[in-house]
Enzyme design. Structure first.
Site, mmCIF file in Angstrom:
data_model
loop_
_atom_site.group_PDB
_atom_site.id
_atom_site.type_symbol
_atom_site.label_atom_id
_atom_site.label_comp_id
_atom_site.label_asym_id
_atom_site.label_seq_id
_atom_site.Cartn_x
_atom_site.Cartn_y
_atom_site.Cartn_z
ATOM 1 N N LYS A 134 50.061 49.960 28.372
ATOM 2 C CA LYS A 134 51.207 50.872 28.261
ATOM 3 C C LYS A 134 51.337 51.828 29.453
ATOM 4 O O LYS A 134 52.447 52.246 29.791
ATOM 5 C CB LYS A 134 51.125 51.670 26.956
ATOM 6 C CG LYS A 134 51.411 50.847 25.708
ATOM 7 C CD LYS A 134 51.439 51.726 24.473
ATOM 8 C CE LYS A 134 51.801 50.935 23.233
ATOM 9 N NZ LYS A 134 51.975 51.795 22.049
ATOM 10 N N ASN A 190 56.309 51.208 26.015
ATOM 11 C CA ASN A 190 56.046 50.109 25.078
ATOM 12 C C ASN A 190 57.183 49.093 25.027
ATOM 13 O O ASN A 190 57.085 48.076 24.348
ATOM 14 C CB ASN A 190 55.727 50.638 23.669
ATOM 15 C CG ASN A 190 56.977 51.051 22.911
ATOM 16 O OD1 ASN A 190 58.005 51.389 23.500
ATOM 17 N ND2 ASN A 190 56.904 51.041 21.596
ATOM 18 N N GLY A 219 47.292 57.179 23.574
ATOM 19 C CA GLY A 219 48.693 56.905 23.890
ATOM 20 C C GLY A 219 49.609 57.024 22.686
ATOM 21 O O GLY A 219 50.726 57.545 22.792
ATOM 22 N N ALA A 220 49.163 56.556 21.528
ATOM 23 C CA ALA A 220 49.988 56.636 20.313
ATOM 24 C C ALA A 220 50.227 58.097 19.929
ATOM 25 O O ALA A 220 51.340 58.476 19.552
ATOM 26 C CB ALA A 220 49.323 55.897 19.168
ATOM 27 N N ARG A 263 37.931 64.179 19.427
ATOM 28 C CA ARG A 263 36.556 64.373 19.894
ATOM 29 C C ARG A 263 36.550 65.086 21.244
ATOM 30 O O ARG A 263 35.763 65.982 21.482
ATOM 31 C CB ARG A 263 35.845 63.014 20.016
ATOM 32 C CG ARG A 263 35.503 62.395 18.675
ATOM 33 C CD ARG A 263 34.576 61.198 18.816
ATOM 34 N NE ARG A 263 34.278 60.635 17.506
ATOM 35 C CZ ARG A 263 34.965 59.658 16.935
ATOM 36 N NH1 ARG A 263 35.998 59.137 17.559
ATOM 37 N NH2 ARG A 263 34.640 59.210 15.741
ATOM 38 N N LEU A 301 38.398 67.511 23.569
ATOM 39 C CA LEU A 301 39.452 68.528 23.476
ATOM 40 C C LEU A 301 40.408 68.482 24.664
ATOM 41 O O LEU A 301 41.605 68.733 24.514
ATOM 42 C CB LEU A 301 38.825 69.920 23.352
ATOM 43 C CG LEU A 301 37.962 70.165 22.106
ATOM 44 C CD1 LEU A 301 37.486 71.612 22.066
ATOM 45 C CD2 LEU A 301 38.722 69.837 20.824
ATOM 46 N N SER A 302 39.902 68.138 25.844
ATOM 47 C CA SER A 302 40.753 68.121 27.044
ATOM 48 C C SER A 302 41.882 67.097 26.907
ATOM 49 O O SER A 302 43.001 67.328 27.375
ATOM 50 C CB SER A 302 39.927 67.834 28.295
ATOM 51 O OG SER A 302 39.244 66.600 28.168
ATOM 52 N N TYR A 306 47.769 49.088 10.679
ATOM 53 C CA TYR A 306 48.447 48.311 9.632
ATOM 54 C C TYR A 306 47.685 47.039 9.230
ATOM 55 O O TYR A 306 48.168 46.235 8.450
ATOM 56 C CB TYR A 306 49.882 47.949 10.055
ATOM 57 C CG TYR A 306 49.988 47.197 11.361
ATOM 58 C CD1 TYR A 306 49.864 45.807 11.404
ATOM 59 C CD2 TYR A 306 50.234 47.874 12.550
ATOM 60 C CE1 TYR A 306 49.968 45.111 12.584
ATOM 61 C CE2 TYR A 306 50.344 47.185 13.739
ATOM 62 C CZ TYR A 306 50.212 45.806 13.760
ATOM 63 O OH TYR A 306 50.312 45.110 14.941
#
Length: 281
Positions: A67, A88, A133-134, A155, A157-158, A224
């Site tokens: 992506k 996408n 990315g999602a 996990r 933070l940056s 899913y």
């Protein structure tokens, strides 16, 4: 016209996108097909894209892990895709490739279809779990839709902080660890799991426990396969409402199809059929 459409990514052999888009073509009364182009990590990405260009695709979807990688090869980027930093959907227009991102819009449509009342309170508290990315696409979609409180737990933070930068002036975003989020789940109206944790074959995995989730909270998972992840199963046990990942998949595909063909086909009546197809896998 015979539409030539497809999907690039890896692994994608078991993708449901061909089934979805063939249904859309049929509904729209259009001739065409949807092919899978699997690009393995050892393949030359540039060479594969050249082959796609020579094959004269009218458009194609892009999934993990490409992506971001696809972006330098495109002639133009839609403003949303540029802001999100991921593509996408690619549309071929006058010999040029234009990149879009339909993930956020697809998620918002799935939410409107199943829980329209949440849009009446745009100051409700939303938690995104994950910062890939999602999550970028969903954060952009939620804030563009007017939601003003979208927190992120991750996990690293940056990674979450770079997503928060996509927010608008009125957006409030708290960044926290997964452990911190786990203790605060009762405060949220909508919780969205945006990682691939819990996907087959690792269906017993959960990114965090939902012990503290509030009754009637909407809990959503973009995974899913399986249809009901362990995450969603635990949410239901706690009295939460759930939103399944295949619904987002369907509506982001609806937007992609519209970009390719200028036709918006109804998708709501396909939800059960898609669930049946998934259940047989």
């Amino acid at each position: 016209m015979h539409y030539k459409l497809g999907l690039i990514g890896f692994p994608v052999k078991h993708s449901l996108s061909p089934w979805i888009h063939r249904q859309f073509l049929k509904k729209a009364g259009l001739a065409g097909d949807y092919a899978i182009v699997e690009i393995a990590p050892g393949d030359s990405f540039e060479q594969k894209l050249q082959q796609i260009k020579h094959s004269q695709f009218d458009g194609f979807n892009v999934t993990v892990p490409y992506k971001k990688q696809i972006m330098p090869y495109l002639d133009q980027l839609d403003d949303n895709a540029k802001a999100i930093g991921a593509v996408n959907t690619v549309v071929q227009k006058d010999g040029k490739w234009i990149g879009y991102n339909t993930d956020g819009m697809g998620y918002i449509t799935s939410l409107k279809q199943h829980y329209p009342s949440i849009f009446q309170n745009q100051a409700c508290r939303i938690l995104l779990i994950g910062a890939g990315g999602a999550a970028r696409g969903l954060f952009f979609g939620l804030t563009t839709a007017g939601f003003t409180r979208v927190d992120i737990a991750n996990r690293t933070l940056s990674s979450a902080e770079t997503i928060a930068e996509l927010g608008k002036k009125e957006t409030n975003t708290a960044i926290m660890t997964l452990e911190e989020a786990e203790k605060q789940l009762h405060q949220y109206d909508l919780i969205i799991q945006t990682t691939n944790v819990g996907m087959k074959p690792n269906a017993d995995d959960m990114i965090l426990s939902l012990d503290q989730v509030g009754k009637n909270t909407i809990v959503s998972d973009i995974v899913y396969q399986p249809i009901e992840t362990k995450f969603l199963h635990q949410a239901k046990q706690k009295g939460a409402d759930v939103l399944y990942g295949h619904v987002m998949l369907l509506y982001q595909a609806q937007y992609a199809f519209e970009l390719w063909t200028s036709q918006r086909v109804p998708a709501h009546d396909m939800e059960q059929d898609l669930k049946t197809v998934l259940g047989g896998r």
